[in-house]
Design a protein around this motif. Sequence first.
Motif, PDB file in Angstrom:
ATOM      1  N   CYS A  57       0.851  -1.194   0.000  1.00 11.92           N
ATOM      2  CA  CYS A  57       0.000   0.000   0.000  1.00 11.92           C
ATOM      3  C   CYS A  57       0.890   1.250   0.000  1.00 11.92           C
ATOM      4  CB  CYS A  57      -0.910   0.005   1.217  1.00 11.92           C
ATOM      5  SG  CYS A  57      -1.949   1.474   1.340  1.00 11.92           S
ATOM      6  N   TYR A  59       0.033   4.174   0.813  1.00 15.40           N
ATOM      7  CA  TYR A  59      -0.389   5.097   1.868  1.00 15.40           C
ATOM      8  C   TYR A  59       0.108   4.662   3.247  1.00 15.40           C
ATOM      9  CZ  TYR A  59      -3.424   6.739  -1.828  1.00 15.40           C
ATOM     10  OH  TYR A  59      -3.897   7.225  -3.022  1.00 15.40           O
ATOM     11  N   CYS A  60      -0.099   3.382   3.603  1.00 12.73           N
ATOM     12  CA  CYS A  60       0.303   2.925   4.933  1.00 12.73           C
ATOM     13  C   CYS A  60       1.575   2.088   4.908  1.00 12.73           C
ATOM     14  CB  CYS A  60      -0.828   2.149   5.597  1.00 12.73           C
ATOM     15  SG  CYS A  60      -1.302   0.617   4.759  1.00 12.73           S
ATOM     16  N   THR A  66      -5.556  -6.713  -1.661  1.00 13.56           N
ATOM     17  CA  THR A  66      -6.589  -5.693  -1.779  1.00 13.56           C
ATOM     18  C   THR A  66      -7.981  -6.268  -1.517  1.00 13.56           C
ATOM     19  OG1 THR A  66      -6.778  -6.075  -4.157  1.00 13.56           O
ATOM     20  CG2 THR A  66      -5.280  -4.346  -3.432  1.00 13.56           C
ATOM     21  N   SER A 108      -9.217  -1.649  -2.669  1.00 18.50           N
ATOM     22  CA  SER A 108      -8.855  -0.766  -1.558  1.00 18.50           C
ATOM     23  C   SER A 108      -8.005  -1.524  -0.543  1.00 18.50           C
ATOM     24  CB  SER A 108     -10.104  -0.190  -0.890  1.00 18.50           C
ATOM     25  OG  SER A 108     -10.930  -1.232  -0.421  1.00 18.50           O
ATOM     26  N   CYS A 109      -7.339  -0.773   0.309  1.00 12.59           N
ATOM     27  CA  CYS A 109      -6.468  -1.336   1.344  1.00 12.59           C
ATOM     28  C   CYS A 109      -7.322  -1.742   2.545  1.00 12.59           C
ATOM     29  CB  CYS A 109      -5.433  -0.293   1.754  1.00 12.59           C
ATOM     30  SG  CYS A 109      -4.357  -0.826   3.098  1.00 12.59           S
ATOM     31  N   CYS A 112      -5.847   0.739   5.835  1.00 16.22           N
ATOM     32  CA  CYS A 112      -6.141   2.176   5.906  1.00 16.22           C
ATOM     33  C   CYS A 112      -7.418   2.560   5.160  1.00 16.22           C
ATOM     34  CB  CYS A 112      -4.962   2.993   5.394  1.00 16.22           C
ATOM     35  SG  CYS A 112      -4.572   2.736   3.655  1.00 16.22           S
ATOM     36  N   GLN A 113      -8.076   1.616   4.514  1.00 14.60           N
ATOM     37  CA  GLN A 113      -9.368   1.808   3.831  1.00 14.60           C
ATOM     38  C   GLN A 113      -9.313   2.786   2.665  1.00 14.60           C
ATOM     39  OE1 GLN A 113     -11.800  -0.233   4.817  1.00 14.60           O
ATOM     40  NE2 GLN A 113     -10.470  -0.967   6.448  1.00 14.60           N
ATOM     41  N   ARG A 114      -8.160   3.043   2.079  1.00 10.66           N
ATOM     42  CA  ARG A 114      -8.048   3.962   0.946  1.00 10.66           C
ATOM     43  C   ARG A 114      -8.151   3.202  -0.366  1.00 10.66           C
ATOM     44  NH1 ARG A 114      -3.732   8.689   1.952  1.00 10.66           N
ATOM     45  NH2 ARG A 114      -4.769   9.632   3.737  1.00 10.66           N
ATOM     46  N   GLU A 115      -8.665   3.876  -1.377  1.00  6.17           N
ATOM     47  CA  GLU A 115      -8.777   3.281  -2.704  1.00  6.17           C
ATOM     48  C   GLU A 115      -7.397   3.236  -3.346  1.00  6.17           C
ATOM     49  OE1 GLU A 115     -11.602   5.293  -5.126  1.00  6.17           O
ATOM     50  OE2 GLU A 115     -13.148   5.209  -3.588  1.00  6.17           O
ATOM     51  N   LEU A 116      -7.034   2.056  -3.891  1.00  5.31           N
ATOM     52  CA  LEU A 116      -5.730   1.896  -4.511  1.00  5.31           C
ATOM     53  C   LEU A 116      -5.827   1.808  -6.025  1.00  5.31           C
ATOM     54  CD1 LEU A 116      -4.179  -0.741  -2.092  1.00  5.31           C
ATOM     55  CD2 LEU A 116      -3.922   1.740  -2.043  1.00  5.31           C
TER      56      LEU A 116
END
Length: 122
Positions: A57, A59-60, A66, A108-109, A112-116
């Motif tokens: 990921c 972000y994190c 995923t 998504s992850c 961290c729940q973000r869209e990848l």
Amino acid sequence: MRIPGNKRMSTQSSERGAAQPLLLGQRSSRAPGWNHRQELYAGMPVVGTSMPVQVVCPYCGNRIITVTSFVPGALTWLLCITLFLFGCVLGCCFLPFCIRSLMDVKHSCPVCQRELFYYHHL
């Protein structure tokens, strides 16, 4: 004179054989399932699969698999409008919204729940 011609044929065939492993090696070095066009859709890279993918990921920083969720896309809406125009007006035109293989997939992850990534059918 035919002897040099045969030597040329043998060297050409060995050159072809030598070129093929390079192509196979180049093809295997690419990551499977990725769409190698460098296109971005709303800030997300395009992935060529609707199946969960193992990635790191951005972000994190965790190595994750995923989580996929199905969202209506252009193909879903196009089929809905087409069915409506052909007379499926009593709710049958909404059938594409119930079929997962006709919908786009959002990756998504799970941490961290973000869209990848985003996978488009059209």
